[in-house]
Design an enzyme around this catalytic site. Sequence first.
Site, PDB file in Angstrom:
ATOM      1  CB  CYS B  83      -0.995  -0.053   1.159  1.00  0.00           C
ATOM      2  SG  CYS B  83      -2.316   1.153   1.030  1.00  0.00           S
ATOM      3  CG  HIS B 193      -4.234  -3.644   2.348  1.00  0.00           C
ATOM      4  ND1 HIS B 193      -3.364  -3.126   3.282  1.00  0.00           N
ATOM      5  CD2 HIS B 193      -4.767  -2.583   1.700  1.00  0.00           C
ATOM      6  CE1 HIS B 193      -3.374  -1.816   3.219  1.00  0.00           C
ATOM      7  NE2 HIS B 193      -4.220  -1.449   2.265  1.00  0.00           N
ATOM      8  CD  GLU B 195      -2.285  -6.142   4.982  1.00  0.00           C
ATOM      9  OE1 GLU B 195      -1.742  -6.540   3.934  1.00  0.00           O
ATOM     10  OE2 GLU B 195      -2.550  -4.936   5.205  1.00  0.00           O
TER      11      GLU B 195
END
Lengths: 251, 228
Positions: B83, B193, B195
């Site tokens: 990001c 992202h 994650e």
Amino acid sequence: MLAKRIIPCLDVTNGRVVKGINFVELKDAGDPVEIARRYNEAGADELTFLDITASSDNRDLILHIIEAVASEVFIPLTVGGGVREVGDVQRLLNAGADKVSINTSAVVNPQLVKDAADRYGSQCIVVAIDSKRVGDHWEVFTHGGRKATGLDAIEWAKKMESLGAGELLLTSMDRDGTKSGFDLELTRAISDAVDIPIIASGGVGNLQHLVDGVKQGRADAVLAASIFHFGEYGIDEAKKYMKQHGIEVRL
Amino acid sequence: MSVDIAVIDYGMGNLRSVSKAIEHVAPAASVVVTSDPAVIAAAGRVVFPGQGAAPDCMREIDARGLRQTIIDAARSKPFLGICMGMQVLFEHSEEGDTACLGILPGTVQRFPHEAMHDDRGNKLKVPHMGWNNVHQAAPHPLWVGIEEGARFYFVHSYFVQPISPDVIAGFSHYPFPFTCAVATGNIFAVQFHPEKSQNDGLTLLGNFVTWNPGERDTACDMSGAACA
């Protein structure tokens, strides 16, 4: 192409998921960690937890729940309820929330939205707007829908966007718990008035309501609770239905 | 004792999600969230996440004396930008007219308001928020096990424009194609992202924690003909 999101909402009080009808009568729907796990496996795009615990005694329970969910569920988690100051935002983010939803406190203290967005970024600040039709317009209500603010919902949405909200969670209190569908007119009016994503909420009773929320209400995401909690429909079933109706979803 | 994986903490947003996801895919590794230049310098691999705005991001990096540490890590060891941690690797961001780290040639621009509508004329919201298809522009060890066009979770209002098309590892559409992954040498960086992107995100992170850029050809041989 960007997919429209389906977001199951978990109203949590005293460590349990509950579902109310028109913001009052509550029905137990289960353990939040277990439910979060199940929704993740079924393909939920995000999860929203609203802490509706009335007393401050049990406030920390939500932090433990979020910690437990965040260590095994790797999709975005939004948490709201009782967020009063920047420190509350920080605690929830540290527990594993990706976004924090601010409702009543945004009305009481709009600067909180700006301060939180400046400090942690707009991407993690959701402003929840509870709205009810009053005469020829929609008014913002707070305190779980009990208190009128005199604020016009569309003007309020624009103001929250200008202060740094990254997303709006819009709940029609006329429709919440009624299973008669989103207030499409309200959803569309707000979605057209701002450039940030809108999550439509309140009133979903069947899968066509989700389609209508996106197509007619122009919502970027749809949030529902009871149709998923009580097993009437599965998340995957909802997504397939939306896809059949020409909506881009993540399958 | 040096750590296996350092997640750079420079005060920009929530890093817990990143460290939790890495711990999940690398349970035996030591993972630390740190702003200590010495720990980052000694780590085996480095993750550079970040949320928020570019000017704050650069200010916080410098306030912690991390600029050179990040540049050195990006030159020397497996390095994953996420990001904002991808955007500031470039030279300049339109966000707050900010000079960035300049590790990769190129700029960062905002989704232009006039372009934000789909082919039916419907308005597209900014930030670009949600799950979008990621197209793999070039084979890479970090894409192994991830289907072409798999969806990842995005939330951003700016995107990178690398000068060299050679570094583009992935792109997405909103509504026009934009670069969402870059790769060069030991650097891999993504706008989305991982994650927060469920199974495919965990696969990418899992690939990162075992990636050895020095043995890239070997890794490609092992993954089959996809690595041409």
